[in-house]
Design a protein around this motif. Structure first.
Motif, PDB file in Angstrom:
ATOM      1  N   ILE A 167       0.827  -1.207   0.000  1.00 13.08           N
ATOM      2  CA  ILE A 167       0.000   0.000   0.000  1.00 13.08           C
ATOM      3  C   ILE A 167       0.858   1.252   0.000  1.00 13.08           C
ATOM      4  O   ILE A 167       0.368   2.361  -0.246  1.00 13.08           O
ATOM      5  CB  ILE A 167      -0.949  -0.012   1.225  1.00 13.08           C
ATOM      6  N   GLY A 168       2.179   1.121   0.301  1.00 16.18           N
ATOM      7  CA  GLY A 168       3.061   2.290   0.319  1.00 16.18           C
ATOM      8  C   GLY A 168       3.184   2.952  -1.042  1.00 16.18           C
ATOM      9  O   GLY A 168       3.501   4.141  -1.136  1.00 16.18           O
ATOM     10  N   ARG A 169       2.928   2.221  -2.112  1.00 18.90           N
ATOM     11  CA  ARG A 169       2.959   2.821  -3.451  1.00 18.90           C
ATOM     12  C   ARG A 169       1.811   3.812  -3.628  1.00 18.90           C
ATOM     13  O   ARG A 169       1.880   4.714  -4.456  1.00 18.90           O
ATOM     14  CB  ARG A 169       2.837   1.724  -4.517  1.00 18.90           C
ATOM     15  N   ILE A 170       0.734   3.622  -2.834  1.00 20.28           N
ATOM     16  CA  ILE A 170      -0.467   4.453  -2.964  1.00 20.28           C
ATOM     17  C   ILE A 170      -0.434   5.613  -1.979  1.00 20.28           C
ATOM     18  O   ILE A 170      -0.673   6.769  -2.333  1.00 20.28           O
ATOM     19  CB  ILE A 170      -1.733   3.600  -2.732  1.00 20.28           C
ATOM     20  N   ASP A 171      -0.136   5.291  -0.686  1.00 29.03           N
ATOM     21  CA  ASP A 171      -0.161   6.303   0.382  1.00 29.03           C
ATOM     22  C   ASP A 171       0.987   5.982   1.335  1.00 29.03           C
ATOM     23  O   ASP A 171       0.862   5.128   2.216  1.00 29.03           O
ATOM     24  CB  ASP A 171      -1.517   6.268   1.108  1.00 29.03           C
ATOM     25  N   SER A 172       2.099   6.665   1.165  1.00 31.54           N
ATOM     26  CA  SER A 172       3.297   6.361   1.961  1.00 31.54           C
ATOM     27  C   SER A 172       3.100   6.685   3.435  1.00 31.54           C
ATOM     28  O   SER A 172       3.592   5.973   4.311  1.00 31.54           O
ATOM     29  CB  SER A 172       4.501   7.126   1.404  1.00 31.54           C
ATOM     30  N   GLU A 173       2.383   7.773   3.744  1.00 30.00           N
ATOM     31  CA  GLU A 173       2.159   8.148   5.140  1.00 30.00           C
ATOM     32  C   GLU A 173       1.318   7.095   5.849  1.00 30.00           C
ATOM     33  O   GLU A 173       1.598   6.704   6.984  1.00 30.00           O
ATOM     34  CB  GLU A 173       1.469   9.520   5.203  1.00 30.00           C
ATOM     35  N   PHE A 174       0.269   6.619   5.166  1.00 30.80           N
ATOM     36  CA  PHE A 174      -0.556   5.560   5.734  1.00 30.80           C
ATOM     37  C   PHE A 174       0.281   4.303   5.972  1.00 30.80           C
ATOM     38  O   PHE A 174       0.175   3.653   7.020  1.00 30.80           O
ATOM     39  CB  PHE A 174      -1.718   5.253   4.786  1.00 30.80           C
ATOM     40  N   ALA A 175       1.112   3.934   5.013  1.00 26.95           N
ATOM     41  CA  ALA A 175       1.939   2.732   5.144  1.00 26.95           C
ATOM     42  C   ALA A 175       2.889   2.840   6.327  1.00 26.95           C
ATOM     43  O   ALA A 175       3.097   1.866   7.065  1.00 26.95           O
ATOM     44  CB  ALA A 175       2.720   2.502   3.851  1.00 26.95           C
ATOM     45  N   LYS A 176       3.466   4.015   6.533  1.00 23.74           N
ATOM     46  CA  LYS A 176       4.394   4.204   7.655  1.00 23.74           C
ATOM     47  C   LYS A 176       3.662   4.050   8.985  1.00 23.74           C
ATOM     48  O   LYS A 176       4.142   3.365   9.902  1.00 23.74           O
ATOM     49  CB  LYS A 176       5.041   5.586   7.558  1.00 23.74           C
ATOM     50  N   ASN A 177       2.488   4.666   9.100  1.00 25.54           N
ATOM     51  CA  ASN A 177       1.715   4.558  10.338  1.00 25.54           C
ATOM     52  C   ASN A 177       1.247   3.128  10.575  1.00 25.54           C
ATOM     53  O   ASN A 177       1.217   2.653  11.720  1.00 25.54           O
ATOM     54  CB  ASN A 177       0.512   5.501  10.292  1.00 25.54           C
ATOM     55  N   PHE A 178       0.876   2.427   9.481  1.00 26.14           N
ATOM     56  CA  PHE A 178       0.438   1.039   9.635  1.00 26.14           C
ATOM     57  C   PHE A 178       1.588   0.170  10.148  1.00 26.14           C
ATOM     58  O   PHE A 178       1.391  -0.691  11.021  1.00 26.14           O
ATOM     59  CB  PHE A 178      -0.073   0.500   8.299  1.00 26.14           C
ATOM     60  N   ARG A 227      -7.828   6.055   7.664  1.00 29.14           N
ATOM     61  CA  ARG A 227      -8.101   6.768   6.426  1.00 29.14           C
ATOM     62  C   ARG A 227      -6.963   6.574   5.422  1.00 29.14           C
ATOM     63  O   ARG A 227      -5.816   6.869   5.722  1.00 29.14           O
ATOM     64  CB  ARG A 227      -8.312   8.257   6.734  1.00 29.14           C
ATOM     65  N   LEU A 228      -7.306   6.042   4.253  1.00 26.46           N
ATOM     66  CA  LEU A 228      -6.341   5.764   3.189  1.00 26.46           C
ATOM     67  C   LEU A 228      -6.745   6.569   1.959  1.00 26.46           C
ATOM     68  O   LEU A 228      -7.929   6.602   1.594  1.00 26.46           O
ATOM     69  CB  LEU A 228      -6.335   4.259   2.881  1.00 26.46           C
ATOM     70  N   ARG A 229      -5.767   7.215   1.329  1.00 27.20           N
ATOM     71  CA  ARG A 229      -6.049   8.038   0.148  1.00 27.20           C
ATOM     72  C   ARG A 229      -5.290   7.495  -1.053  1.00 27.20           C
ATOM     73  O   ARG A 229      -4.101   7.182  -0.968  1.00 27.20           O
ATOM     74  CB  ARG A 229      -5.657   9.498   0.396  1.00 27.20           C
ATOM     75  N   ALA A 230      -6.019   7.398  -2.168  1.00 30.10           N
ATOM     76  CA  ALA A 230      -5.416   6.973  -3.429  1.00 30.10           C
ATOM     77  C   ALA A 230      -5.870   7.957  -4.497  1.00 30.10           C
ATOM     78  O   ALA A 230      -6.982   7.863  -5.018  1.00 30.10           O
ATOM     79  CB  ALA A 230      -5.845   5.554  -3.785  1.00 30.10           C
ATOM     80  N   GLY A 231      -5.015   8.933  -4.774  1.00 29.51           N
ATOM     81  CA  GLY A 231      -5.418   9.997  -5.699  1.00 29.51           C
ATOM     82  C   GLY A 231      -6.519  10.819  -5.063  1.00 29.51           C
ATOM     83  O   GLY A 231      -6.388  11.329  -3.955  1.00 29.51           O
TER      84      GLY A 231
END
Length: 707
Positions: free
Chosen positions: A286-297, A321-325
């Motif tokens: 998922i880090g390819r989509i939302d790096s901040e979310f991946a780090k927190n996960f 909350r996950l954002r993709a575009g």
């Protein structure tokens, strides 16, 4: 004759010595005989191999007392400096380290006249003249065997010597061997019983295995049919599961115990985030989509794997909350059964839902703005102009950190007061971010500026310059002025009256604060709050004092959140269930003043003093503590809420009052309440006029506003 007499005397002495030596030999022979008899008796005492150590010691004790004609025989367990009576039983006691060292170093000994070191041992065994020996029992603390006499009987007995200690040591060594043999016999008996039980269990298992073998032969006869049926059933189930995964409108992903993604997932996962091969980690995928979310996960998942905190708490801390575009997704997590040690991740597309909720919140906020503009135009204009000024200053970025914190806190309070919840939420999030990373609030400030610009654009057509300059005058006040003019009012008095009408009655902003206080008290569960407004007909320049009305909301929020107690606590203190707040304005020859008074729990001065001490602030006098509250913004709250707890509001009020040339002070008593006093001297009150309507009875009494 003399020579013969001497010769006879020598013979007599020699005879006496021989008799004495013979007596000693007989006594030693008797002692040896007694000890030999005793050692021959010892094996008989351990015929019962099941007897415990205490029982064996009791038998030996009885035999020693009877066989050696001793007064006392004791067995003590010695472990370090702790002595526990074994036979006879008794309370444990401590001995000195030196005595413990002596018992550990020597296998036997005797004591006829206790020395300082022997006295400790003598006190432990309860004897004054005794012989002792150590018995080492495998797997237990060493046992001390002592035999002899107490102080009263010792003076009638022969002293012990090394031979007596050696005899006792021999008996103790024999007893050691007998006890070791008995323990070995007991161990062998236990092992024999275990072997018997094992044989019985093996026989039973053998019978069961034969039965299972018969069942297996019967099952194998139909194995091919069962395998075919099972394969067909699994195929149907896999087809049904694949059908569900291909048509469900959620992204379903599972992680194993190592945080790796399983190959099976719903079709939405590939559609939304792209396919994957093998078993990558979820944060890498998922880090390819939302790096901040991946780090927190990754951080939250590590905490989950460490199992330091409860499972529910760890799952609650996982990012949602996950954002993709431009799309927004919401993630929920469910722990798989313990034997799988995995995690199910359910991802929903909430883009449209979030957009609708945002639009609804924006519409609600705009409706609140229009309502404020319609119901209280002057109050709304004050809020609108002050908010525009503070948002502009925040966006410019020229404020220091203290001013930036004060602006955000004031904006949050006044926005919430006027129903601008989105503005208040953005400010609250910016306050949180400011405490963690001051450089990281730029996006929030930009969002605040963007939202306020949108509000300005929509309300701009209703707030042109001409409308902002309007003066609202009640029909009664206008009629009174016309009547006075017809009655011959002087031109000077007419001018003064018209000037007064151009100013704002202070009752209006105070009533505005009172309404906010009632709503806030209801939201915080503080019961039915009673708020009284005592305006005394004072009128003020709205434009000049609008910063004051913006920051006064902090005193109201502090009074309700910090001061007013819950109903049960107030009743326990003998107060009414609902709190009371008084908003008071008055004027005198020296100027005019405002007061915000509540009957709550009062300021915790002891807590203020402690906080000042930890921060190195001077706190010797009451004036020091008041200065700390006004200037340093200390908060007695241990946690921050959306209402208060940051220690910013009071310092902000004090700064604005100073800018207007006034003085802020406070008086408070524990359990009785707090009164904030804002005094503005004459030189700062040239824009304050006492309303002539007050003289005619228009504001003859305070206006209570109850929640």
């Amino acid at each position: 004759m003399t020579s013969e007499h001497e010769h006879l005397k020598e013979k007599a002495l020699l005879l006496l010595r021989r008799e004495r030596e013979l007596f000693d030999l007989r006594m030693k022979h008797e002692q040896v005989t007694l000890w030999l008899g005793l050692t021959q008796t010892l094996p008989q005492l351990l015929n019962d191999a099941s007897a415990g150590l205490a029982e064996v010691c009791a038998r030996v004790r009885k035999t020693l007392i009877q066989g050696l004609r001793l007064q006392r025989v004791v067995f003590l367990e010695v472990e370090g400096v702790v002595v526990r009576p074994l036979v006879p039983a008794g309370n444990q006691r401590n001995i000195s380290p030196e005595a413990a060292a002596l018992l550990g170093a020597s296998a036997s000994g005797f004591c006829n006249e206790p020395t300082d070191l022997d006295a400790v041992i003598a006190e432990s065994v309860g004897m004054a003249r005794f012989i002792w020996s150590r018995i080492d029992v495998t797997g237990r603390a060493r046992v001390l065997l002592a035999a002899g006499f107490d102080a009263r009987m010792a003076k009638f007995q022969q002293p012990f010597d090394a031979g007596d200690a050696a005899h006792l040591r021999n008996a103790a060594q024999q007893l050691e061997g007998l006890i070791a043999n008995a323990l070995l016999v007991q161990e062998l008996a236990r092992e024999r019983d275990i072997l018997r039980q094992t044989n019985v269990a093996l026989e039973q298992r053998d019978r069961e295995l034969h039965a299972l073998a018969d069942e297996l032969r019967g099952a194998n006869e139909h194995l091919e049919v069962r395998v075919r049926d099972r394969t067909e059933e699994l195929g149907r189930r896999n087809h049904d599961m694949r059908l569900v995964l291909d048509n469900v409108t959620q992204a379903l992903l599972t992680l194993d115990g190592n945080g790796k993604l399983a190959a099976e997932r719903s079709a939405c996962a590939d559609e939304w985030f792209g396919p994957y091969e093998g078993s990558p980690s979820f944060d890498a995928y998922i880090g390819r989509i939302d790096s901040e979310f991946a780090k927190n996960f990754a951080l939250a998942y590590d905490a989950l794997c460490e199992q330091v905190m409860p499972l529910e708490l760890c799952l609650d801390q996982m990012p949602r909350r996950l954002r993709a575009g431009r799309r927004i997704f919401n993630c929920t997590y469910r722990a798989l059964p313990p034997d799988n040690r995995g995690l199910l991740i359910v991802i929903d597309d909430v883009t449209e839902e979030t957009r609708l909720a945002q639009e609804e919140a924006e519409q609600t906020e705009l409706l609140a703005m229009f309502k404020g503009l319609t119901v209280d135009r002057e109050g709304f204009l004050t809020f609108f102009e002050e908010t525009s000024r503070m948002v502009g200053e925040l966006a410019e970025g020229g404020l220091n950190e203290e001013a930036r914190i004060r602006h955000l806190h004031t904006l949050k309070g006044t926005a919430a007061m006027h129903g601008a919840q989105l503005i208040a939420e953005i400010c609250h999030r910016a306050e949180d971010a400011l405490e963690i990373n001051p450089e990281g609030i730029a996006p929030l400030i930009a969002r605040l500026e963007q939202r306020w610009a949108e509000i300005q654009r929509i309300l701009g057509t209703f707030l042109d310059e001409e409308s902002k300059g309007r003066v609202e005058v009640s029909q009664r006040a206008l009629g009174q002025l016309c009547d006075d003019v017809r009655a011959g009012l002087s031109s000077e008095e007419i001018a003064r009256r018209l000037t007064a009408l151009a100013l704002e009655p202070v009752e209006r902003p105070l009533a505005r604060l009172a309404r906010h206080a009632s709503k806030l008290a209801a939201r915080l569960g503080k019961g039915d709050l009673s708020v009284a407004v005592e305006a005394s007909g004072v009128r003020v320049d709205r434009k000049r004092l609008r910063p004051l009305w913006s920051v006064l909301v902090h005193l109201i929020r502090n009074a309700i959140d910090h001061g007013i107690e819950p109903a049960a606590e107030r009743q326990a203190r003998g107060k009414s269930a609902g709190g009371q707040i008084v908003l008071r304005a008055s004027e005198s020859e020296r100027g005019w003043s405002l007061e915000v008074e509540d009957d709550g729990r009062g300021i915790d001065w002891a807590r203020i003093r402690e906080l000042a001490r930890t921060r190195g602030l001077r706190h010797d006098s009451g004036a020091d503590l008041v200065r700390i509250v006004l200037e340093h913004g200390l908060s007695t709250r241990s946690c921050v809420t959306a209402t208060s707890g940051r220690g910013v509001g009071v310092a902000g009020v004090n700064a604005v009052v100073k800018e207007l040339g006034g003085v802020l002070s406070v008086s408070s008593r524990e359990g009785a309440g707090t009164c904030w006093h804002l005094a503005f001297p004459t030189r700062a009150a040239n824009d304050v006029v006492r309303s002539p309507a007050f003289k005619t009875g228009e504001h003859a009494s305070p206006a209570p506003i109850d929640g």
